[in-house]
Design a protein around this motif. Structure first.
Motif, PDB file in Angstrom:
ATOM      1  N   VAL A  71     -21.239   1.381 -38.963  1.00 51.83           N
ATOM      2  CA  VAL A  71     -21.311   0.960 -37.829  1.00 51.83           C
ATOM      3  C   VAL A  71     -19.775   2.039 -36.675  1.00 51.83           C
ATOM      4  O   VAL A  71     -19.253   2.565 -37.880  1.00 51.83           O
ATOM      5  N   ASN A  72     -20.838   2.495 -35.527  1.00 52.94           N
ATOM      6  CA  ASN A  72     -20.081   3.003 -34.475  1.00 52.94           C
ATOM      7  C   ASN A  72     -19.496   2.445 -33.745  1.00 52.94           C
ATOM      8  O   ASN A  72     -19.520   1.456 -33.735  1.00 52.94           O
ATOM      9  N   ALA A  73     -18.621   3.643 -33.761  1.00 51.14           N
ATOM     10  CA  ALA A  73     -17.699   3.103 -32.207  1.00 51.14           C
ATOM     11  C   ALA A  73     -17.641   4.361 -31.649  1.00 51.14           C
ATOM     12  O   ALA A  73     -16.609   5.338 -32.076  1.00 51.14           O
ATOM     13  N   ASN A  74     -17.619   4.779 -30.788  1.00 52.58           N
ATOM     14  CA  ASN A  74     -18.096   5.833 -29.228  1.00 52.58           C
ATOM     15  C   ASN A  74     -16.201   5.698 -28.731  1.00 52.58           C
ATOM     16  O   ASN A  74     -16.333   4.476 -28.002  1.00 52.58           O
ATOM     17  N   ILE A  75     -15.930   5.809 -29.028  1.00 51.74           N
ATOM     18  CA  ILE A  75     -13.780   6.442 -28.560  1.00 51.74           C
ATOM     19  C   ILE A  75     -13.993   7.567 -27.900  1.00 51.74           C
ATOM     20  O   ILE A  75     -13.432   8.502 -27.958  1.00 51.74           O
ATOM     21  N   TYR A 133     -23.106  12.159 -20.172  1.00 51.53           N
ATOM     22  CA  TYR A 133     -24.035  11.875 -21.325  1.00 51.53           C
ATOM     23  C   TYR A 133     -23.646  13.680 -22.221  1.00 51.53           C
ATOM     24  O   TYR A 133     -24.797  12.579 -23.282  1.00 51.53           O
ATOM     25  N   LYS A 134     -23.510  14.358 -21.824  1.00 55.89           N
ATOM     26  CA  LYS A 134     -23.262  15.614 -22.302  1.00 55.89           C
ATOM     27  C   LYS A 134     -21.875  15.508 -22.985  1.00 55.89           C
ATOM     28  O   LYS A 134     -21.498  16.730 -22.991  1.00 55.89           O
ATOM     29  N   ALA A 135     -20.751  14.552 -22.610  1.00 55.53           N
ATOM     30  CA  ALA A 135     -19.895  14.593 -23.016  1.00 55.53           C
ATOM     31  C   ALA A 135     -19.942  14.783 -24.360  1.00 55.53           C
ATOM     32  O   ALA A 135     -20.628  13.959 -25.815  1.00 55.53           O
ATOM     33  N   THR A 136     -18.511  14.873 -25.365  1.00 55.37           N
ATOM     34  CA  THR A 136     -19.091  15.352 -27.145  1.00 55.37           C
ATOM     35  C   THR A 136     -18.956  14.339 -27.567  1.00 55.37           C
ATOM     36  O   THR A 136     -18.128  13.356 -26.706  1.00 55.37           O
ATOM     37  N   ASN A 137     -19.969  13.758 -28.225  1.00 56.02           N
ATOM     38  CA  ASN A 137     -20.055  12.373 -28.973  1.00 56.02           C
ATOM     39  C   ASN A 137     -18.859  12.248 -30.290  1.00 56.02           C
ATOM     40  O   ASN A 137     -18.602  12.861 -31.173  1.00 56.02           O
ATOM     41  N   LYS A 138     -17.621  11.433 -29.164  1.00 56.87           N
ATOM     42  CA  LYS A 138     -16.979  11.134 -30.459  1.00 56.87           C
ATOM     43  C   LYS A 138     -16.874   9.741 -30.597  1.00 56.87           C
ATOM     44  O   LYS A 138     -16.265   9.229 -30.848  1.00 56.87           O
ATOM     45  N   LYS A 176     -16.612  -6.658 -48.158  1.00 59.05           N
ATOM     46  CA  LYS A 176     -16.276  -5.614 -48.121  1.00 59.05           C
ATOM     47  C   LYS A 176     -15.614  -4.887 -47.591  1.00 59.05           C
ATOM     48  O   LYS A 176     -14.603  -4.564 -46.825  1.00 59.05           O
ATOM     49  N   LEU A 177     -15.496  -3.803 -48.713  1.00 63.44           N
ATOM     50  CA  LEU A 177     -14.492  -2.686 -48.391  1.00 63.44           C
ATOM     51  C   LEU A 177     -14.889  -1.432 -47.058  1.00 63.44           C
ATOM     52  O   LEU A 177     -15.888  -1.302 -47.411  1.00 63.44           O
ATOM     53  N   VAL A 178     -14.259  -0.905 -46.395  1.00 58.44           N
ATOM     54  CA  VAL A 178     -14.029  -0.168 -45.719  1.00 58.44           C
ATOM     55  C   VAL A 178     -13.668   1.232 -45.433  1.00 58.44           C
ATOM     56  O   VAL A 178     -12.507   1.808 -45.895  1.00 58.44           O
ATOM     57  N   PHE A 179     -14.982   2.343 -45.822  1.00 55.73           N
ATOM     58  CA  PHE A 179     -14.271   3.933 -45.580  1.00 55.73           C
ATOM     59  C   PHE A 179     -14.423   4.421 -43.932  1.00 55.73           C
ATOM     60  O   PHE A 179     -15.825   3.961 -43.497  1.00 55.73           O
ATOM     61  N   ALA A 180     -13.606   4.453 -43.708  1.00 55.49           N
ATOM     62  CA  ALA A 180     -13.121   5.552 -42.179  1.00 55.49           C
ATOM     63  C   ALA A 180     -13.449   7.049 -42.017  1.00 55.49           C
ATOM     64  O   ALA A 180     -12.101   7.067 -42.175  1.00 55.49           O
ATOM     65  N   ASN A 181     -14.499   6.875 -41.216  1.00 54.53           N
ATOM     66  CA  ASN A 181     -13.570   8.246 -41.081  1.00 54.53           C
ATOM     67  C   ASN A 181     -14.596   8.630 -39.393  1.00 54.53           C
ATOM     68  O   ASN A 181     -14.556   7.870 -38.381  1.00 54.53           O
ATOM     69  N   TRP A 182     -13.553   9.726 -39.023  1.00 53.59           N
ATOM     70  CA  TRP A 182     -14.147  10.529 -37.237  1.00 53.59           C
ATOM     71  C   TRP A 182     -15.824  11.556 -38.338  1.00 53.59           C
ATOM     72  O   TRP A 182     -15.206  11.651 -38.645  1.00 53.59           O
ATOM     73  N   LEU A 183     -16.192  11.346 -37.103  1.00 48.12           N
ATOM     74  CA  LEU A 183     -17.082  12.348 -36.690  1.00 48.12           C
ATOM     75  C   LEU A 183     -17.477  13.117 -35.305  1.00 48.12           C
ATOM     76  O   LEU A 183     -18.080  11.802 -34.848  1.00 48.12           O
ATOM     77  N   ASP A 184     -17.316  13.322 -34.864  1.00 50.24           N
ATOM     78  CA  ASP A 184     -17.763  14.434 -32.998  1.00 50.24           C
ATOM     79  C   ASP A 184     -18.777  15.405 -33.328  1.00 50.24           C
ATOM     80  O   ASP A 184     -18.554  15.999 -34.473  1.00 50.24           O
ATOM     81  N   VAL A 185     -19.807  15.666 -32.235  1.00 46.87           N
ATOM     82  CA  VAL A 185     -20.953  15.755 -32.478  1.00 46.87           C
ATOM     83  C   VAL A 185     -20.798  16.360 -30.984  1.00 46.87           C
ATOM     84  O   VAL A 185     -21.449  15.898 -29.722  1.00 46.87           O
TER      85      VAL A 185
END
Length: 674
Positions: free
Chosen positions: A476-480, A525-530, A583-592
């Motif tokens: 599950v992704n969330a753009n913040i 569109y070219k902003a860092t995907n947070k 369900k158990l949740v493993f939460a992390n950030w991945l900025d690209v």
């Protein structure tokens, strides 16, 4: 002729009954011999009734034998055909649920053809007409005519039902938009009557089939259960439509270019008012209108606290389970002054991702907006609207979403005027969007919501049964704060599951995201995907290792209690438990950043162990996130000495692209003989 003397004698006097002598044979024993004649016996007179009766009995018995052999032969044929007929009925009903009218008609027609062939076979021997007579000797044969007629009526009824549904799907939107709700209600009422009749026929067939033992009765139990559910839905939906007051629906326009757990950022929405099936009003608004008049102050989820102090409807589709997101969005909107002062309560919520808008434009054709000097089509509509919202003249005037208010009525008007072929094309496109979770529907009414889940259009997270043993995954992704960069992010998921000799299940999950928007002119569109990633796995799993996650500083601390904010029970419960929806949740950030590719890797163990000596089935379920496509590469490996029945080897390997809303697998394992 002269009379003789005896002809003129007086008649003999009658002797009174009481003076008549008593015959002696009544006094003799039954064994007494009255025949004093000792010569050859005289021939007995023939009984004229006995010979035809005997012949009739012989003929009847011969007929019984003849027809019985044919009946037993026909019974074998029925037993052979019955499972296939039942399967075709069930497949057809599943097709109806999935809006696949063509497949439903084909399966209903095939079942009808099988039934007609059996009916012709029975009529060829006259078994239907003679069943009552044969039934004296073979009792179950009495049920045969009713069974044949009921099955034939069922086949015809189901074919007619699929035609009714095709007509409904083609015309439903048009009836609503053109304020012909009475036609919609009439169509649904007719379908309800037909479904009731089908339910009665399946019950009759099950009863008759149980007497004959043809195998059809028990198999139709599943069909009958689906019919009952369908009838319950029609009852509830007609009850909802047919009330004499306005009904309110929310239509959420979700933009996956800024992905959120429920499908995409809700930049705008429509408030649809219906009266007896007719669309009376469609009010398209910027989501910030009601959020700006929200009286309640609610603490947002922790990840969102980086970009907002206060939780609003715009961010309330925070849950991958759409029924929960829909309920939360409608609750917050109802708390806004816009709706609270009018006592508006929303009965249901429909979510549409931007791909649906592209499909609509593809069907209705280009739309010219003279005031904007623009021509919109399926290829450019999303980019142009995004540009107008972010930097157009309307934004400068404080109405960034005005273009949607202008465009939406035009689209609805065009839909209401579509021809039959165009409606069919639209129906096929909508079917694909339902299957891919680009359209999701929620109703507060429990009966309606239960049916939506059964039909696979509710967008809920799967509930794992107690008997479930295997692996579950949802990413599950969330753009913040990453602009609209998800428009140019490609995602692939690789999951390797290994089952050890002792039954331990280890998992290696790799999520790779590539940002290809570096050449785009627009900053959004070219902003860092947070990206805030939540990985849902079986409850009780144990995380072993995390690689590649982005480290983030803690958000600004606020004393929400002192500020008088309310705590949302659903959000606080999830954050406290580190789990949601079982369900158990493993939460992390991945900025690209734009032009780069990055991966997040997790290694974890499933709870419990898989007993290879007892369990012969391993299950896997993947819930797709609404608005996110990509690839899932799955590999499940068994230890030495075992193999998967599906592959004939230790490894099951499959790649899924253009993901459906849910992938569900049941894999059988076999022990390899040594």
């Amino acid at each position: 002729m002269p009379k003789k003397f005896q002809d003129i004698l007086p008649p003999k006097p009658k002797i009174p009954q009481w003076k008549r002598p008593v015959t002696s044979k009544l006094l003799l024993p039954p064994s007494a011999n009255f025949n004093r004649y000792s010569g050859p016996s005289s021939p007995k007179p023939k009984n004229s009734f006995q010979t035809p009766l005997a012949a009739t009995l012989v003929i009847f018995l011969l007929l019984i034998v003849f027809y019985a052999s044919n009946i037993f032969d026909l019974k074998k044929k029925v037993a052979g055909v019955a499972p296939a007929v039942s399967d075709k009925f069930q497949t057809a009903l599943e097709s109806l649920l999935n809006l696949d009218i063509k497949s439903a008609k084909e399966n209903f027609a095939a079942a009808s053809s099988d039934i007609d062939s059996l009916k012709s076979e029975a009529n060829r021997y006259g078994l239907t007409s003679i069943a009552e007579t044969i039934g004296v000797v073979i009792p179950y044969v009495k049920s045969f005519p009713d069974l044949v007629k009921s099955v034939a009526d069922l086949a015809k009824g189901t074919v007619d039902l699929s035609t009714d549904l095709e007509n409904l799907y083609k015309n439903m939107l048009g009836w609503m938009i053109n304020r012909e709700g009475d036609q919609l209600i009439k169509s649904l009422s007719g379908m309800k009557d037909r479904v009731e009749k089908i339910g009665g026929l399946t019950a009759t067939i099950m009863e008759a089939g149980s007497k004959i033992g043809d195998g059809l009765g028990p198999d139709l139990g599943a069909v009958n259960a689906k019919v009952k559910k369908g009838l319950g839905f029609l009852d509830s939906f007609l009850g909802w439509l047919n009330v004499s007051r306005n009904q309110h629906l929310l239509v959420l326009f979700q933009n996956p270019d800024e992905i959120r757990p429920g499908g995409g950022f809700i930049g705008s929405y429509a408030h649809a008012t219906l009266l007896k099936g007719s669309l009376m009003d469609l009010d398209v608004r910027d989501i910030y209108d009601p959020d700006g008049q929200l009286v309640r102050k609610v603490v947002p989820p922790k990840a969102l606290q980086r970009i907002t102090e206060k939780w609003g409807a715009r961010d309330a589709n925070w849950f991958p389970d759409f029924p929960t997101s829909a309920r939360k969005v409608s609750e917050l909107l109802e708390s806004s002054k816009i709706y609270n002062e009018q006592l508006v309560k929303f009965s249901g919520v429909v979510a549409l991702n931007t791909e649906v808008i592209r499909d609509l434009m593809d069907v209705i054709g280009p739309v010219k907006l003279k005031d904007y000097n623009l021509t919109l089509n399926s290829a450019n509509i999303i980019k142009i609207i995004q540009s107008e919202v972010e930097s157009g003249e309307d934004k400068k005037a404080g109405q960034p979403k005005k273009i949607l208010q202008v465009l939406t009525p035009i689209i609805f008007d065009r839909i209401g005027k579509l021809g039959d072929e165009e409606k069919k094309g639209l129906l096929l496109k909508l079917k694909e969007r339902f299957q891919g979770k680009d359209i999701m529907v929620y109703f507060k009414d429990p009966s309606l919501e239960a049916y939506l889940k059964e039909a696979g259009v509710a967008g809920e997270i799967a509930s794992l049964p107690n008997s479930f043993f295997g692996s579950y995954l949802s990413v599950v992704n969330a753009n913040i704060g990453g602009g609209k960069s998800d428009a140019f992010v490609d995602q692939s998921i690789g999951l390797n599951v290994k089952i050890a000799k002792d039954g331990a299940i280890s998992n290696r999950l790799v999520i790779t995201r590539e940002h290809t928007g570096e050449e785009e002119k627009e900053w959004w569109y070219k902003a860092t995907n947070k990206n805030y990633i939540q990985v849902l796995v079986p409850l009780g799993s144990r995380l072993l290792k995390t690689t590649g996650a982005t480290t983030k500083p803690a958000p600004v601390a606020r004393n929400y209690k002192a500020l008088g904010f309310q705590i949302d029970a659903d959000v606080s419960g999830i954050e406290a438990a580190g789990a949601m929806f079982g369900k158990l949740v493993f939460a992390n950030w991945l900025d690209v950043p734009a032009g780069e590719k990055k991966s997040l890797e997790l290694e974890y163990l499933n709870p419990g162990k898989f007993d290879l000596s007892k369990n012969k089935k391993f299950s896997f379920i993947f819930d797709k996130q609404s608005g996110v496509n990509g690839i899932l590469a799955l590999e499940i490996e068994l230890p030495e000495g075992y193999m998967w029945e599906a592959t004939g080897s230790r490894v099951f390997k499959e790649s899924y692209q253009g993901l459906l809303s849910r992938i569900s697998l049941d894999l059988n394992l076999l022990e390899v003989s040594r």
